[in-house]
Enzyme design. Structure first.
Site, PDB file in Angstrom:
ATOM      1  N   ASP A  91     -11.769   2.727   3.765  1.00 55.25           N
ATOM      2  CA  ASP A  91     -12.157   1.316   3.706  1.00 55.25           C
ATOM      3  C   ASP A  91     -13.680   1.162   3.598  1.00 55.25           C
ATOM      4  O   ASP A  91     -14.171   0.094   3.253  1.00 55.25           O
ATOM      5  CB  ASP A  91     -11.686   0.596   4.985  1.00 55.25           C
ATOM      6  CG  ASP A  91     -10.542  -0.366   4.731  1.00 55.25           C
ATOM      7  OD1 ASP A  91     -10.305  -0.708   3.550  1.00 55.25           O
ATOM      8  OD2 ASP A  91      -9.884  -0.777   5.703  1.00 55.25           O
ATOM      9  N   GLN A 101      -5.191  -1.483   9.400  1.00 56.43           N
ATOM     10  CA  GLN A 101      -5.095  -2.824   8.828  1.00 56.43           C
ATOM     11  C   GLN A 101      -5.742  -3.843   9.770  1.00 56.43           C
ATOM     12  O   GLN A 101      -5.372  -3.931  10.943  1.00 56.43           O
ATOM     13  CB  GLN A 101      -3.615  -3.162   8.577  1.00 56.43           C
ATOM     14  CG  GLN A 101      -3.384  -4.472   7.870  1.00 56.43           C
ATOM     15  CD  GLN A 101      -3.861  -4.476   6.418  1.00 56.43           C
ATOM     16  OE1 GLN A 101      -3.658  -3.529   5.679  1.00 56.43           O
ATOM     17  NE2 GLN A 101      -4.519  -5.557   6.033  1.00 56.43           N
ATOM     18  N   LYS A 134       0.845  -1.208   0.000  1.00 55.77           N
ATOM     19  CA  LYS A 134       0.000   0.000   0.000  1.00 55.77           C
ATOM     20  C   LYS A 134       0.873   1.247   0.000  1.00 55.77           C
ATOM     21  O   LYS A 134       0.613   2.198  -0.744  1.00 55.77           O
ATOM     22  CB  LYS A 134      -0.944  -0.009   1.218  1.00 55.77           C
ATOM     23  CG  LYS A 134      -2.133  -0.919   1.016  1.00 55.77           C
ATOM     24  CD  LYS A 134      -2.905  -1.170   2.297  1.00 55.77           C
ATOM     25  CE  LYS A 134      -3.986  -2.231   2.028  1.00 55.77           C
ATOM     26  NZ  LYS A 134      -4.580  -2.778   3.231  1.00 55.77           N
TER      27      LYS A 134
END
Ligand code: NAD
Length: 296
Positions: free
Chosen positions: A123, A100, A56
């Site tokens: 997200d 995460q 990422k």
């Protein structure tokens, strides 16, 4: 394989999307003096998560965005993580925040998700964004389902009226995918671990989205000839000779003989997730600065 079966190339599609994003990031910086910034928080040393986070970071830099990495030890108290998120919520250089998952067991992941400013929740897991997706509003859409939808639209064009079956009902993939398909006017069935006669349910589908986490569970003879298969599953299996291999939730070698189009694993949905994360960060930056929608 019939000569007509299309192998949907997620590597190529995501590379094109990242090229477009690079161009839009530069335009935003040159015209509005805004550089989108993504903060990624990793708690603990899970090896798979470390790989995702590093990728990422690399991709974020490549498209010209700012990347802020926060790596915390596995025993970080929940309140410290909440304090970090509160700081990122206020930081004007940060437009997207991603924690995460999974987080260590002593941390309540739902509490963490709800602490993120919904405007920076790239997200799309915050209940405000879940509600916006369900009610047709403009929110942040989870990356893997949105990437899957981009591949489907690119492959099929208009989806209205098609029968879609989503196998799996997780908050991360199955449920948001079902909402996206509904928004495109598909007739949507959500199948799960208690669905009766799953092969028969899948046989009705023009579009099959498999998000289960069970290696090669969906067999070729479950599929309607010519259907489009989006295989979200990522499963590591061991072959008889001891070598390891990544496979999806669909038995690819069988399915490719029946489907009209199918995503491979790896190289299908997988590479879309990070590209869409960057897309969501760009969109978040535009919204936070009241700039025009970047149109990606
Ligand atoms: P999950 O474990 O949260 O959910 C799995 C779902 O499958 C559940 O809703 C369950 O009801 C259903 N299920 C379980 N057994 C079943 C059965 N026998 N028949 C029908 N349904 C069954 O998983 P998830 O987070 O949604 O992920 C699903 C898969 O997608 C995993 O392999 C994961 O690694 C992969 N994934 C890939 C990406 C990507 O970037 N490509 C992103 C997220 C998840």
């Amino acid at each position: 394989m019939t000569t007509k079966t299309k192998i949907i190339d997620g590597n190529a599609f995501s590379a094109r999307l990242r090229d477009t994003l690079t161009q839009k990031v530069h335009e935003m910086r040159d015209s509005h003096h805004v550089t989108p910034g993504l903060a990624v928080v990793l708690v603990g040393e899970d090896p798979a998560s470390q790989v995702y986070v590093r990728t990422k970071h690399k991709r974020t830099i490549e498209v010209g965005m700012k990347s802020f990495m926060h790596t915390l030890p596995a025993d970080t108290p929940e309140h410290e993580l909440l304090t970090l998120i509160a700081g990122l919520n206020k930081d004007p250089e940060v437009h997207g925040i991603l924690v995460q998952l999974p987080v260590p067991k002593h941390i309540d992941s739902q509490k963490i998700i709800e602490a993120i400013d919904p405007a920076k929740d790239v997200d799309g897991f915050h209940p405000i964004n879940v509600g916006r997706l369900a009610s047709g509003g403009e929110g942040m859409v989870p990356c893997t389902p949105l990437g899957s939808m981009m591949l489907l639209k690119d492959c099929l064009g208009k989806l209205g009226g098609l029968d879609a079956v989503v196998i799996g009902r997780s908050n991360i993939v199955g449920k948001p995918m079902a909402h996206l398909l509904l928004k495109e006017s598909c007739t949507v069935t959500i199948a799960h671990s208690q669905t009766r006669d799953l092969p028969e349910v899948v046989r009705r589908a023009d579009i099959v989205v498999a998000a289960v986490g069970k290696a090669e569970m969906v067999r070729g003879d479950w599929l309607k000839p010519g259907c489009t298969v989006i295989d979200v599953g990522i499963n590591r299996i061991e072959l008889p000779d001891g070598t390891k291999k990544l496979v999806g939730d669909v038995a690819f070698d069988e399915a490719v003989k029946v489907a009209g189009a199918i995503t491979p694993v790896p190289g299908g949905v997988g590479p879309m997730t990070i590209a869409v994360l960057l897309r969501n960060t760009l969109v978040a930056a535009a919204r936070l600065h009241n700039l025009p929608d970047p149109g990606v």
